[in-house]
Design a protein around this motif. Structure first.
Motif: not given
Length: 351
Positions: A318-326
């Motif tokens: 979940x955090x990887x998806x959010x961080x790469x999206x940023x």
């Protein structure tokens, strides 16, 4: 903005798309999404057209990337052909990994496409795995659990000569003191362990803050009850734990490897375990991977072997998806990303 989200059974394309949509809205942009998923990890990754640890069909990906502004993935094969298909439109590739080995970075650089990534993305999961398995290996728990599962009650684990150390009484050595190594050190400090590290590139100030004493590798091996590997794989570190290094380890010590299988000479490790020189080993990575069917190490009772799971947690996905999206949204909005493997392309072509 049209965004291709190539996911899998760990970080799905839908999860990536939802995260990118949120971040695009944050910077005032709208997105249209093409989503596909591969069956990894049910189907293993491998080498694909010059990139490593990749899963998926590069031809299918090339079809989708034509006309796309961004390509976001975990481990889809971002090959030279895929990048060529995106020429003229593709503005950024986002990879939810610390090392984007599934991307042909020279081809991306030649195409003027920045590749953003996530150093230390799974450091919390890996650090917890390391500390938990250290406890299991030092106390002989995997072999004891296997015997009980097979119907054998072994009360001999309470014999003094078979008991192991608590972490508060152990000296733990970290070979490599990057983001994951530092997090492991922080956790060990809470247990009361004495922590040493061998890393010629370590930041002395960061080591001091984490309560770590920097030493050379021979001293670390000779003084530590547990040796945990956190080094990157380079020409210098390949087989850094060879027969000589294993012989230099404290008798009865434990080796933990969650970094790369190629850091360890596996034949030498098998011999060190067979002789009783080492008490146990924790192996989450192998050389090759998956290990050969006749590899003796995963079958040893003193080895806790897992199939590259140290970094597997819901928080990582979940955090990887959010961080790469940023990161992707920042590039599309004309802002500098935090982590880019080819930052020279961000300046544009030379004038």
């Amino acid at each position: 903005m049209r965004v291709v989200c190539a996911g899998d059974e760990f970080i799905s394309g839908d999860l990536l798309a939802r995260a990118v949509e949120v971040e695009l809205e944050r910077v005032g942009l709208a997105g249209k999404f093409d989503v596909l998923d591969t069956p990894w990890p049910t189907a293993p990754f491998g080498e694909v057209d010059g990139v490593r640890e990749a899963a998926g069909d590069p031809q299918r990906l090339a079809e989708l990337v034509r006309g796309a502004d961004a390509l976001v993935t975990h481990l889809a094969p971002i090959t030279a052909d895929v990048l060529a298909a995106g020429r003229g439109s593709l503005r950024v590739v986002g990879v939810t990994r610390g090392g984007p080995v599934n991307v042909d970075v020279p081809a991306a650089t030649a195409a003027g496409v920045p590749v953003v990534h996530l150093p230390g993305r799974n450091l919390g999961a890996v650090a917890e795995f390391c500390v938990g398995t250290m406890i299991c290996a030092m106390r002989g728990l995997p072999a004891a659990a296997a015997q009980l599962s097979a119907g054998q009650w072994d009360g001999g684990g309470f014999r003094y000569d078979r008991t192991g150390l608590e972490l508060r009484a152990a000296t733990v050595g970290l070979v490599g003191l990057g983001a994951i190594g530092l997090r492991v050190a922080e956790l060990l400090r809470a247990f009361g362990s004495r922590v040493l590290a061998a890393d010629p590139y370590a930041d002395p100030a960061a080591a001091q803050r984490a309560g770590v004493r920097l030493v050379d590798l021979p001293e670390l091996l000779s003084e530590c009850d547990v040796v945990s590997l956190h080094a990157r794989l380079t020409g210098e570190t390949r087989h850094i734990v060879d027969a000589a290094a294993l012989a230099g380890m404290r008798p009865g010590a434990v080796l933990v490897n969650t970094a790369r299988g190629e850091l360890v000479d596996t034949r030498a490790l098998d011999a060190a375990l067979a002789s009783g020189h080492l008490r146990a080993a924790v192996l989450d990575v192998f050389d090759p991977e998956p290990p050969a069917p006749d590899d003796p190490l995963p079958r040893r009772p003193e080895v806790l072997a897992t199939p590259h799971l140290a970094g597997a947690s819901r928080q990582v996905a979940e955090e990887s998806a959010a961080r790469i999206a940023g990161e992707v949204a920042r590039v599309l909005a004309g802002e500098p990303p935090e982590h880019c493997v080819n930052p020279d392309v961000l300046a544009g072509p030379p004038t």
